[in-house]
Write a protein that holds these residues in place. Sequence first.
Motif, short mmCIF file in Angstrom:
data_model
loop_
_atom_site.label_atom_id
_atom_site.label_comp_id
_atom_site.label_asym_id
_atom_site.label_seq_id
_atom_site.Cartn_x
_atom_site.Cartn_y
_atom_site.Cartn_z
N ARG A 37 0.83 -1.21 0.00
CA ARG A 37 0.00 0.00 0.00
C ARG A 37 0.86 1.26 0.00
NH1 ARG A 37 -5.38 -0.44 3.80
NH2 ARG A 37 -5.95 -2.60 3.30
N ILE A 38 1.93 1.24 0.77
CA ILE A 38 2.79 2.43 0.84
C ILE A 38 3.46 2.68 -0.51
CG2 ILE A 38 4.93 3.36 1.82
CD1 ILE A 38 4.13 2.11 4.49
N THR A 39 4.05 1.65 -1.09
CA THR A 39 4.77 1.85 -2.36
C THR A 39 3.82 2.12 -3.52
OG1 THR A 39 4.86 -0.56 -2.64
CG2 THR A 39 6.80 0.52 -1.70
N ASN A 40 2.60 1.57 -3.46
CA ASN A 40 1.64 1.79 -4.54
C ASN A 40 0.98 3.16 -4.49
OD1 ASN A 40 2.09 -0.72 -5.65
ND2 ASN A 40 0.34 -1.70 -4.64
N SER A 41 0.77 3.68 -3.27
CA SER A 41 0.01 4.92 -3.15
C SER A 41 0.87 6.16 -2.94
CB SER A 41 -1.01 4.81 -2.00
OG SER A 41 -0.34 4.61 -0.78
N ILE A 42 2.14 5.98 -2.58
CA ILE A 42 3.02 7.13 -2.37
C ILE A 42 4.13 7.07 -3.42
CG2 ILE A 42 4.44 8.42 -0.73
CD1 ILE A 42 2.97 7.00 1.53
N GLN A 43 4.04 7.91 -4.42
CA GLN A 43 4.94 7.86 -5.56
C GLN A 43 6.39 8.01 -5.18
OE1 GLN A 43 4.06 7.09 -8.66
NE2 GLN A 43 6.20 7.22 -9.34
N ASP A 44 6.67 8.75 -4.13
CA ASP A 44 8.06 9.05 -3.75
C ASP A 44 8.72 7.96 -2.92
OD1 ASP A 44 8.29 11.72 -4.90
OD2 ASP A 44 6.81 12.31 -3.41
N VAL A 45 8.05 6.82 -2.71
CA VAL A 45 8.62 5.74 -1.90
C VAL A 45 8.88 4.52 -2.78
CG1 VAL A 45 8.24 4.18 0.05
CG2 VAL A 45 7.44 6.55 0.17
N THR A 46 10.10 3.98 -2.69
CA THR A 46 10.44 2.79 -3.47
C THR A 46 10.85 1.60 -2.61
OG1 THR A 46 12.67 3.68 -3.68
CG2 THR A 46 11.17 4.03 -5.54
N MET A 47 10.99 1.81 -1.30
CA MET A 47 11.41 0.72 -0.42
C MET A 47 10.78 0.90 0.96
SD MET A 47 13.15 -1.96 0.53
CE MET A 47 14.23 -2.28 -0.86
N VAL A 48 10.29 -0.22 1.53
CA VAL A 48 9.76 -0.23 2.89
C VAL A 48 10.55 -1.25 3.71
CG1 VAL A 48 7.76 -0.72 4.36
CG2 VAL A 48 7.45 0.44 2.15
N THR A 49 11.04 -0.83 4.86
CA THR A 49 11.77 -1.74 5.75
C THR A 49 11.05 -1.83 7.09
OG1 THR A 49 13.17 0.01 6.68
CG2 THR A 49 13.96 -1.08 4.68
N TYR A 50 11.41 -2.85 7.90
CA TYR A 50 10.78 -3.04 9.19
C TYR A 50 11.84 -3.02 10.29
CZ TYR A 50 7.50 -4.86 12.69
OH TYR A 50 6.70 -5.01 13.79
N ALA A 51 11.64 -2.18 11.30
CA ALA A 51 12.61 -2.02 12.39
C ALA A 51 12.43 -3.13 13.42
CB ALA A 51 12.45 -0.66 13.05
N ILE A 52 13.49 -3.89 13.69
CA ILE A 52 13.37 -5.03 14.60
C ILE A 52 14.33 -4.94 15.78
CG2 ILE A 52 12.50 -6.59 12.81
CD1 ILE A 52 15.34 -7.81 12.72
N THR A 53 14.62 -3.73 16.24
CA THR A 53 15.49 -3.55 17.40
C THR A 53 14.66 -3.17 18.61
OG1 THR A 53 17.26 -2.80 15.95
CG2 THR A 53 17.51 -2.32 18.29
N SER A 54 14.98 -3.78 19.75
CA SER A 54 14.25 -3.53 20.98
C SER A 54 14.70 -2.23 21.64
CB SER A 54 14.46 -4.70 21.97
OG SER A 54 13.99 -5.90 21.43
N LYS A 55 13.96 -1.79 22.65
CA LYS A 55 14.37 -0.68 23.50
C LYS A 55 14.65 -1.22 24.89
CE LYS A 55 12.85 3.54 25.82
NZ LYS A 55 11.76 4.52 26.07
N PRO A 56 15.87 -1.04 25.46
CA PRO A 56 17.09 -0.66 24.76
C PRO A 56 17.61 -1.81 23.91
CG PRO A 56 17.60 -1.23 27.03
CD PRO A 56 16.11 -1.34 26.88
N PRO A 57 18.60 -1.57 23.05
CA PRO A 57 19.47 -0.39 22.96
C PRO A 57 18.87 0.77 22.18
CG PRO A 57 20.17 -2.01 21.37
CD PRO A 57 19.07 -2.66 22.15
N SER A 58 17.84 0.52 21.38
CA SER A 58 17.21 1.61 20.62
C SER A 58 16.19 2.31 21.50
CB SER A 58 16.53 1.03 19.38
OG SER A 58 15.81 2.00 18.68
#
Length: 523
Positions: free
Chosen positions: A497-518
Amino acid sequence: MTRENITNIPGSRILIVDYGGQYTHLIARRIRELEVYSEIVFYRDLNRVNIEDYDAVILSGSHLSVKSLDKDAVETARKILMEGDKPLLGICFGHQLIGYLLGAKLSTGCSEYGRTTMKILSSDELFNGWGNSEVVWMSHGECIEDLPDSITLLAESENKVVAAIKAVVNNRAVYGVQFHPEVHHTVKGRRLLDNFLGIINAKKAWRTENYYRYIIDELGREVTRNGVAVVGVSGGIDSTVTALIGKKLFGDKLISVFVDHGLLREGERELVVSSLEKLGLNPLIVDAGERFISKLEGSTDCEERRRVIGEEFARIFSEIIEKEGAEYFLQGTTYPDIIESGGTRKAASVIKSHHNVGGLPEWFRGRVKILEPLRFLYKDEVREIARLLGVPREIIERHPFPGPGLAVRITGIFTKKKLDVCRRASKIVEDVLGEYGLYSRVWQAFAVVGDDRWVGVKGDARSHGYIVTVRIVESVDGMTADYSKIPYDVLDEISRRITNSIQDVTMVTYAITSKPPSTIEPC
């Protein structure tokens, strides 16, 4: 609670010595959840309390090194340990401090962060209900080793780090744990704290509603009858509960202000105003989008961005305060805001400034009396008070949203285009989670946009678009968090949905770091 009436508190009382650790108030929270009153005192202010008024003492964690602690503080801790008669529990830094004072060696190069498996080596009632091996949450860069005979080793981590100790000093139990039992991710941490309360024969009589009554009583003594107050409302649970408390204190003399800074989520303004009006909080609406965005355009430093936003909020509220002749300003600061802004006295480490804490300029603080009724509470405690006040479920269950809005979900250079991408992508994330029945099961979900680009193909043509990072986390109180293990088909739907509907986006990633350290938010 004022210390003058602490002895009137029913049940047992636990004193928590704060060495500036970001989880100190989480310890207090856990003890209160177990229905025992707890109070925090900064380690340099111990001379202001009578330790005899308490049934036990807990020493908190810290970003400090035991070796860097000033001599007076070490001496005070030594007296509590060697000359006192109150049961003692040291957590992380507190554990190291106890070990050091009893003759153990301090060591560096033994860092552990996040989930760690711990093995129990010696049976003890502190670990009643624990298995021989359990998952705990570590966050330390130093440890103790070479234990003297006076210390019993109770447990060690998978990395052979001393994880729990026990000593008997002045005929009372002294414990130390290198891990953090107060955080949600130590699976049986709550059980350990309950075991400690059992060891000291604590009498349980504390209730959450007691704290709400305390807030009203304390603020009622602080404010002037018929005084005028201004409260900033964002529609989030913190500011909404703060405004309801303000309404109870000031009645019609409370002026609720909603500032549209142009950094809101899609459709948020309409939703917020409607929700507040249903609660009888008819807000004064300030359109300030251009005012904020013009100051942020081209900025790159997140801390500076937070400062600018805090300064602009202060100017707007100052204008209203002056116009209305207000004496008080209420804001929905919670303890995580205080901690991350380095507000736990001089020992605290600044993680990031919050617009309503570190971002408030000194000139504003000196102009009006600031009331922060929730400053010692965590999000789930605020939600409990919200239920007591009859706040609708849709407000209680809304995901937390930072005061600086989408400005802190744009990394690198701030531009209006990135703001638009961030807003639209975040809406898609929330919509998809809602459609799959997952929105209320996660703590927070949003999109982040940075400077990085990725070459793509759209419409058989080369495209060079933004990378959108999706962040979805699960948490109880916001102090620690895990990325949510969202089903692949849901992530796939979000990405498409993001890449199809937002012309300026070509890549979607998923953040998999816990808090902490992030941290949960990117900046």
